[in-house]
Design a protein around this motif. Structure first.
Motif, mmCIF file in Angstrom:
data_model
loop_
_atom_site.group_PDB
_atom_site.id
_atom_site.type_symbol
_atom_site.label_atom_id
_atom_site.label_comp_id
_atom_site.label_asym_id
_atom_site.label_seq_id
_atom_site.Cartn_x
_atom_site.Cartn_y
_atom_site.Cartn_z
ATOM 1 N N ARG A 30 4.693 0.408 6.884
ATOM 2 C CA ARG A 30 4.493 -0.299 5.620
ATOM 3 C C ARG A 30 3.423 -1.384 5.790
ATOM 4 N N PHE A 31 2.569 -1.496 4.804
ATOM 5 C CA PHE A 31 1.519 -2.518 4.811
ATOM 6 C C PHE A 31 1.536 -3.276 3.487
ATOM 7 N N GLN A 32 1.387 -4.572 3.562
ATOM 8 C CA GLN A 32 1.352 -5.413 2.374
ATOM 9 C C GLN A 32 0.169 -6.377 2.467
ATOM 10 N N VAL A 33 -0.424 -6.661 1.312
ATOM 11 C CA VAL A 33 -1.569 -7.564 1.238
ATOM 12 C C VAL A 33 -1.248 -8.681 0.254
ATOM 13 N N ILE A 34 -1.476 -9.919 0.680
ATOM 14 C CA ILE A 34 -1.233 -11.086 -0.160
ATOM 15 C C ILE A 34 -2.569 -11.561 -0.718
ATOM 16 N N LEU A 73 0.839 -1.198 0.000
ATOM 17 C CA LEU A 73 0.000 0.000 0.000
ATOM 18 C C LEU A 73 0.870 1.242 0.000
ATOM 19 N N GLU A 74 0.541 2.179 -0.842
ATOM 20 C CA GLU A 74 1.212 3.472 -0.860
ATOM 21 C C GLU A 74 0.217 4.530 -0.425
ATOM 22 N N LYS A 77 -10.124 -15.076 -0.424
ATOM 23 C CA LYS A 77 -9.372 -14.661 -1.604
ATOM 24 C C LYS A 77 -8.132 -13.841 -1.270
ATOM 25 N N PHE A 78 -7.919 -13.558 0.002
ATOM 26 C CA PHE A 78 -6.660 -12.908 0.359
ATOM 27 C C PHE A 78 -6.080 -13.531 1.614
ATOM 28 N N GLY A 79 -4.761 -13.501 1.686
ATOM 29 C CA GLY A 79 -4.052 -14.146 2.783
ATOM 30 C C GLY A 79 -3.699 -13.175 3.882
ATOM 31 N N ASP A 80 -2.451 -13.197 4.294
ATOM 32 C CA ASP A 80 -2.020 -12.352 5.406
ATOM 33 C C ASP A 80 -1.960 -10.884 5.004
ATOM 34 N N ILE A 81 -2.209 -10.027 5.978
ATOM 35 C CA ILE A 81 -1.968 -8.589 5.849
ATOM 36 C C ILE A 81 -0.774 -8.291 6.743
ATOM 37 N N LEU A 82 0.326 -7.875 6.149
ATOM 38 C CA LEU A 82 1.570 -7.679 6.886
ATOM 39 C C LEU A 82 1.847 -6.204 7.109
ATOM 40 N N ASN A 83 2.460 -5.885 8.241
ATOM 41 C CA ASN A 83 2.831 -4.495 8.472
ATOM 42 C C ASN A 83 3.951 -4.391 9.493
#
Length: 257
Positions: free
Chosen positions: A129-133, A92-93, A119-125
Motif C-alpha cells: 500500500r502507498f499513500q501520498v499526503i 494509490l490503487e 506541495k506534498f508531504g510524506d509518501i507512506l508505504n
C-alpha cells in the motif's frame, strides 16, 4: 549580534522568508499557512518565532509521526484546527499482484507531472500500500495528472487521515571515527566508500544535507544534520562523542531500518 550568525549561509534566504511570514501575521493579525517543510526548516521557523505572547506556531503533516509538515503561524486569538492545514491524503490503487512499485518511483513521478516538492508531504508505504499526503490546493491537479508510476497505471482514492498507515521508524546506530567533519570524510567512513569515489558523487549533486543538495566536499557537518547519498540511503549525524588520543572525532550516526 546578527541573527544570521546562528544559521548557515545557504539557509539565509529561508530565514528571510520566515521573517516575512512573522511580519505578515503580526501586521495583518491573521494566520499564515506554509507549504510542507522539511524538519530542518521546521526547526528554523520555531527558533525564529520563539516564545511570543502574540504569535504562535503549530504544525501538522497528516499523521503524528510525519517528517514533512505544514506550519501554521497564527495570532493569539486564533485557535487552529486540523482542517486549517489544508491537507489531502490519496491512496494509490494499482495491480499490486502483478506490479511492484517503489517509493522513489512515486517521488519521481510526482515531480515529473510538474509538482513542486514543497506541495506534498510524506509518501507512506508498507511494501504493498502507498499513500501520498498533499496540499489541498494541488489535490485536483494531482488527481488528474498523476496517472502512472513507472510502467504501471494508477488511480488515486482520497482517504481520511484516520486511515493513514501507521509507521514508526526504527533505527540502527553506528559509531565511526573520522579525521574531520568534512562532508566527504564523513560519507567515506559512514558508507564505506573511498574518498576518490565520494568527491564525484558530491560534485555531481548526488548528496544532500538537510534535504538540500551540497556540492562542496569540504562542507562542514554539524550534529543533527541529515545526510543522504543517492543509491546509498539516508542517515542522521546524532552525536559528536569527542576526540580520540589520535585527535580524531568519534561520531554516532543512525540509519532508518
Amino acid at each position: 549580534m546578527s541573527l544570521y550568525v546562528h544559521f548557515r549561509k545557504e539557509e539565509h534566504p529561508f530565514v528571510d522568508q520566515v521573517l516575512e511570514w512573522k511580519e505578515l501575521v503580526l501586521d495583518q493579525y491573521r494566520p499564515k499557512l506554509t507549504d510542507f517543510l522539511d524538519p530542518r526548516q521546521q526547526e528554523i521557523v520555531r527558533s525564529l518565532v520563539g516564545h511570543q505572547d502574540d504569535l504562535h506556531v503549530s504544525s501538522w503533516g497528516g499523521h503524528s509521526d510525519a517528517e514533512r509538515k505544514r506550519i501554521l503561524l497564527y495570532p493569539s486569538y486564533f485557535e487552529p484546527d486540523i482542517s486549517d492545514y489544508d491537507i489531502v491524503v490519496f491512496e494509490l490503487e494499482y495491480p499490486s499482484k502483478f506490479i511492484t512499485i517503489e517509493h522513489r518511483q512515486i517521488l519521481g513521478a510526482l515531480m515529473n507531472v510538474g509538482l513542486k516538492r514543497e506541495k506534498f508531504g510524506d509518501i507512506l508505504n508498507n511494501d504493498i500500500r502507498f499513500q501520498v499526503i498533499l496540499a489541498k490546493e494541488v489535490a485536483d491537479f494531482v488527481k488528474w495528472n498523476f496517472t502512472s508510476v513507472g510502467k504501471s497505471k494508477i488511480s488515486l482514492r482520497e482517504i481520511l487521515t484516520t486511515d493513514i498507515l501507521s509507521l514508526k521508524e526504527q533505527y540502527t546506530h553506528l559509531e565511526v571515527t573520522v579525521s574531520s567533519l568534512r562532508l566527504d570524510t564523513v560519507i567515506a567512513e559512514v558508507y564505506k566508500l573511498s574518498r576518490s569515489k565520494v568527491k564525484p558523487l558530491i560534485e555531481s549533486g548526488f548528496v544532500k544535507v538537510n534535504w538540500k543538495v551540497i556540492e562542496d566536499p569540504s562542507f562542514s557537518l554539524q550534529v543533527n544534520d541529515v545526510l543522504s547519498v543517492r543509491g546509498k540511503g539516508r542517515c542522521e549525524f546524532v552525536s559528536n562523542n569527542g576526540k580520540t588520543k589520535k585527535d580524531k572525532w568519534r561520531i554516532n550516526v543512525r540509519f532508518p531500518k
